[in-house]
Structures are given as C-alpha cells and as structure tokens.
Design an enzyme around this catalytic site. Structure first.
Site: not given
Ligand SMILES: [Zn+2]
Length: 678
Positions: A90, A127, A277, A279, A282
């Site tokens: 960026d 920009d 969750c 994952c 977790c």
C-alpha cells in the site's frame, strides 16, 4: 496483458486465478496486513498455519524508517518480510488520512517508484482519501486529484503490477466517473478506496452502492480489491458484488481490544461464558484460561482465532461460488445485522446488473432464504425467457394450478396431465402457479423450476413478485376461458389479484377442470413435439422450430422419470436432455440443426481463423482467440462455436459471458463438448 483468469462465477463474483511474479493465487482472497518488521505472526506462518496466499504491507512505513528502507532497497521487500510469496504494498494513503499528514509528506510518484524498486508484486498509487464527512465538492476534487496521480503513476510501474484506486465517496456518479477513467489506464488491479469509515459506521449499503457503481465501468479482467474490508461477516456480500481481493489489519486490532471476529459478527471475550467456535484456539482452551493470560499472550491467542475465522470464511465463499450458492451464504450472513440485511436488499435492487454476469447454473438447487430469493438471477432469467420466447400464445382454455411445492408439479395432477397430453396448445395451455411465478407445463423440468425450494409460508414481497409475473404471462396469452384449480397452496391467493379479459373459473377438483375443457379433437399424443418446440424456442430463441422437422425425430425416455433423454434422427443422437437442468445439450449434428434453423445470435461464438482448427479437433475455445461473442450471451449457456465463415467447429458450454470473452486474454471461453473432427 491481464494476469487474471476466471474458473467459475456466481452473481458478480468470480472464482479466479491471478498470476504474480511470486506465484499464482486463487480469488477471492484475503491478505492480512503485516508490519514490515514487527509482525507478531510471520507472513510464512500466515501461509502455512492459516492458509493465506498473499500478504499486504505498507511501503510508506518502510520508506519512512531508514533501517527498513535500506534493507528493502538492498535486498527487496521479500527479504525484509522473510517471505517469498506474493506481496502487495500500500502507498500510505490511509496513513495520510488517519494521521492528517501534510500533503508534502509523501511524493506520489516517488512512492510508486519506491514500491517498484523494492520488488513489490502489486504496488498501489497514492490516491486521496475523502472522509465521508466532507461535502461533495471536496470529494469531487479529491477524486480528480487521485485520477491525475493515477495517470502519472502508470508510467512508473515498470514490471510491477499496479493498483489504481477508485474514489468518489458515497456519490455513485463520482465513483462511475473515477472507474471509467481508470479503466482506460494500464492498471492491473482496482481497489475501491475510502470505504473503511463507512464499514466502521455499519454503512454497508453505501459500500454496496459504491462498489456497484464502480463495477459498471471497471474492466472485467482486472481483480477488484475492497480496501480495508476485514470483517468476515461482509465477505460473502462483497464477493457477490464482485470483489476479488480483501485486506485488513482488523484481525490484530480487534484482538488487542479483546474482540473476537465471527462469521456472524463480533463478540467480546469479557462477555463470553464459553468460547464460540471450532478453531484450534477455541477448541483447546477456555474463557478463564484466556482471561488469565498476559496481555501479549491473550492478544496472540485472539489474533490466531481471528485469522482462523477469516481464512475459513474466505474458503466458504470460494466454495459457495463454485457451487452457485453464494447468494444463499450472503443471505445467511445478512441476517447477522440489520445494516447487512439492508446492504443485501440494496444489492438485489440491481438485479439486472447481477443477472448479466451470473452464469446459467448447471442444475444447482435454490433454497428460499427470504425476499431476496424472488430476485435470484436464475428466477429473473427464467421469467424473461418465458415472456420473450414461449411459443404458445393463443389457446381455448388456460388451466392454472397453484403448486403445492412437491415436484415434478405434474405428478400432483396426473388426471389433468393426461387430458393435456390429448390436446394441442391451441386447445389448452397448462400453467403451474408457483412462488417463482408462472411455469408452463412444457418447461416444468427446466432449471430453476424443478430446483427451487420454497416453504409453505413465504413473505409478501415474494408473493407480490409471483403475482406480477403471473399477470404478465396471462396478459401475453389470449384465451377464451380460464380455469383455476383452487387448493391449499401458498400461491392459491394469487387468483384474487388477477385481471384478465376472459373469465377465470375457480374449481376445486381435477374432474371439475376436465368438465371445462374442450373435447379432445385428436388422439395424437403430440406432447413430446410440443415440449421440444417449447424447449428449442426458450433455450435458443429459435423462432421457426417447424423448420427442424421434429416429426422425423425419435425420442427416448428415462424409465425412472419419464423425461426425454435423447433426441435422434436416423439413429444419430442430436440432443441429450441434461437431467439436472432439463436443457438440451446438442451433439455436433444437433448443433448443425439449430444453426440451420436460425439460432439466436447470442448463442454463436465466432473464433479467429488461427484457432479454428484447434476447436474443430475438440480443444477448448480460448478467450484470447474469440473474434466475436454477443454481449448478451451469459456464461453457462450451451453455444455453437463457428469460424469466420460461420462453419460449425464445435458445440459446448460457455465458461465466460460474451462480454468477458471479448476482454479476457487468459482462460477458456467455451468448454467444447462435441466437435467437427473428434
Ligand atoms: Zn476460535
């Protein structure tokens, strides 16, 4: 030359492959933002442990710290990050905005040169970021200044790929102007800029409008990057809009604030009783354990959770695209927050723009999820083709049967079907009235009529849409008497709103229907020819099907379902009916027949001379050799591939839309099924 290739599509989304100097990546993809030197999780573990394919880092930070700068210039950005995969950089636009840096802080050309010199795979122009709070005049000035810089920067890119950012704030006309100007310049990727503050304020509907306006003008062969979108809850909607790249540092920022990303929103660790969750984090720890960790350890654990969730949702998105199920995934996510729901409905308002790019499905089921289903591209397309091309418009009796949801529809009324088979279209037209609209009996097996699943209770918008479609169909047919078989079905109430010149009798049994039919004038069971005529007209827009001499064709039927399977003449197969779509797939011979009969121009793809021989031998028709394809051709259609003299080379399924075939120089345009010299 574009580096982008499309493998599958759904809505405006693309499952694509993008080639960088450091390898190929599959889109849509998410790039974690990494700090040039102090990334807690290294870029290589982001790839190996979490499955990301590309990272993004900030060239402004590298450039402004002498020790990073020297190493990057000396050894390259890949060495600085210790990573040999694709890296996007960026330019510092967002830092300029967040930290309110003076304009002279970064030289726009200098920063593009710098990215090229440190070997970035994809650089970004500097920009001007417009805050959503400033008025239109300032946004417009910023947009023009960004365009000016874009114009200057393109000349500096050298071998590096360069991203040209679309600006214009929430003003769709400015977005359109910005996108169409950038489209004419030699960029490789187009970020949609200035959307982070909108997403932070849950103004997702504005993001949808900005992206749709930009997409109208951006070249289809360049990936679109939704700058700063890091919440998985928005991935599916954004992908449906046609965003291919995503990036964010949210996974780290949220973790530092004790917040956990979920596909359905955000939760705070402090407010949890249990971890939410599946994952690896977790699954192997508890809220108490996490809360007891040091701040750094806790941040790292939450960061990992956030990355697992982010990567998994992107996999789900790619999977959904390949299965034609992205709208269903987006619909589920849209229920997570009212502003996402609004964003989805705003997106569906642009159903025309979506339908143009959406591929004709290969038989995917469509599950009702809510009012958005009524504007599913497949439903819109079915109704449009029905209205434009259904060949029977004049009859004695129009019989309408509200569908009860079980399919095939005809199985629910064998008595009426038997009667219909004994009559010609001039005597009887049979219509199933369903939540997706009117479905004539001849087309009941055509996708998505068979594949659309509605519950018994449907919302008012869907009912109104069905009503409108039914009315349009009734208005297009002239009939002497109408019969409505009233029964317990969600669409039974549509009769109340119908206006018709002829009277419509409401009856309650199949024998009542039979009583109102004209006497069968012949015993000829010509329903197969009747059905084939409808199919050939609706699928390929053939207006004079009679020229094809259907009486000389023979039909074989599936023993299990009774549906047509093959259509032959003199022992040679002309067409196969694809079981999952109910559509006709021609053989080479069949292709010659429909070419002769006057197939609609949309279904003809013309190849350049030097590629004709390959296609004739059965090789795929490549996009870069397509000399002409109509912009109205949708991906997924069965098409005829011809040479410059209109000689048929092969038949197959369009992988790209006509407008994409004309632009792409990578990938397959038509997958050839049968060819001239197999
Ligand atoms: Zn987790």
């Amino acid at each position: 030359m574009s580096r982008f290739e499309i493998k599958a599509k759904d809505g405006l989304s693309r499952l694509g492959v993008f080639t960088t100097t450091h390898g190929k990546v599959t889109t849509p993809l998410f790039m974690p933002v990494v700090h040039p030197a102090k990334s807690v999780i290294s870029p290589s573990s982001l790839v190996e442990e979490f499955g990301f394919q590309m990272v993004i880092t900030n060239s402004y930070i590298i450039n402004s710290k002498e020790k990073f700068k020297a190493k990057a210039l000396d050894e390259g950005v890949h060495s600085l990050l210790g990573f040999d995969g694709p890296i996007m950089t960026d330019s510092g636009t967002f830092q300029m905005y967040v930290h309110e840096l003076p304009e002279e802080e970064i030289d726009p050309l200098e920063i593009v040169r710098f990215q090229r010199e440190i070997g970035s795979d994809i650089g970004t122009i500097l920009d001007v970021f417009s805050d959503p709070k400033v008025g239109r005049l300032k946004v417009e000035q910023d947009m023009y200044l960004s365009l000016e810089r874009a114009r200057m920067s393109v000349g500096e890119k050298g071998e590096m790929l360069l991203a040209g950012t679309v600006q214009g704030g929430v003003y769709t006309d400015l977005r359109e102007k910005s996108a169409s100007a950038l489209a004419a310049m030699d960029f490789d990727v187009h970020p949609i800029g200035g959307v982070v503050p909108l997403m932070e304020r849950y103004r997702y509907a504005d993001v949808v409008r900005a992206v749709l306006a930009s997409k109208k003008y951006l070249p289809v062969d360049r990936p679109v990057h939704l700058f700063g979108c890091g919440h998985p809850v928005f991935f599916s909607i954004a992908a449906l809009l046609g965003c291919d790249f995503f990036d964010s540092a949210s996974y780290a920022k949220f973790a530092e604030a004790g917040r956990m990303l979920l596909p359905s929103g955000t939760v705070h660790l402090e407010q949890l009783r249990e971890l939410p969750c599946e994952c690896p984090v977790c699954s192997t720890t508890t809220v108490e354990d996490l809360s007891g960790l040091s701040k750094d350890e806790q941040d790292l654990a939450l960061m990992k959770h956030n990355l697992y969730i982010t990567a998994a949702e992107m996999r789900r998105v790619r999977n959904a695209i390949s299965k034609g199920k992205l709208l269903e995934l987006a619909s589920a996510r849209a229920r997570s927050h009212p502003s996402l729901y609004e964003a989805l409905q705003v997106l569906m308002d642009s159903y025309d723009q979506i339908e143009r790019m959406d591929p004709v499905a290969d038989g995917t089921s469509i599950f009702y999820t809510g009012p958005e289903t009524a504007r599913h591209p497949a439903l819109i397309r079915f109704h449009k083709k029905l209205m434009d091309r259904y060949p029977y418009r004049k009859t004695e009796t129009l019989v309408m049967i509200p569908s009860r949801g079980s399919r095939p529809f005809s199985d629910t009324d064998p008595t009426i079907i038997d009667e219909a088979r004994k009559r010609r279209p001039e005597e009887l037209i049979l219509l199933f009235v369903t939540p997706m609209g009117a479905i004539p009996w001849e087309l009941e097996h055509v996708h998505p009529a068979q594949q659309c699943l509605f519950p018994d209770r449907i919302d008012d918008f869907t009912i109104q849409s069905a009503q409108k479609r039914l009315q349009q169909f009734i208005d297009s047919v002239s009939f002497k008497s109408g019969v409505w078989l009233s029964r317990d079905a969600p669409t039974d109430k549509l009769l109340e709103g119908i206006n018709a010149l002829a009277s419509i009798d409401r009856v309650v049994s199949a024998s009542d229907v039979k009583e109102r039919l004209p006497e069968p004038r012949s015993e000829i069971k010509d329903w197969t020819v009747r059905k084939m005529t409808a199919l050939l007209s609706v699928q390929w827009g053939i207006t004079e099907v009679s020229r094809m001499n259907l009486d000389s064709m023979s039909f074989t039927f599936s023993r299990a379902t009774g549906k047509i399977r093959h259509v032959s003449r003199n022992g040679e197969i002309l067409f196969t009916v694809v079981p999952s779509t109910g559509l006709l797939a021609p053989t080479y011979k069949g292709g010659l027949e429909i070419l002769k009969a006057g197939v609609h121009e949309d279904y003809i793809v013309r190849m350049a001379e030097d590629a004709a021989e390959f296609v004739a031998k059965g090789k795929s028709a490549l996009a870069k050799f397509v000399a002409h394809a109509n912009s109205e051709l949708r991906a997924g259609e069965e098409v005829l591939v011809v040479d410059t003299e209109d000689e048929l080379l092969g038949v197959g399924r369009a992988v790209l839309s006509g407008s994409e075939m004309m632009v792409f120089n990578k990938g397959v345009a038509v997958a050839i099924r049968h060819s001239k010299r197999p």
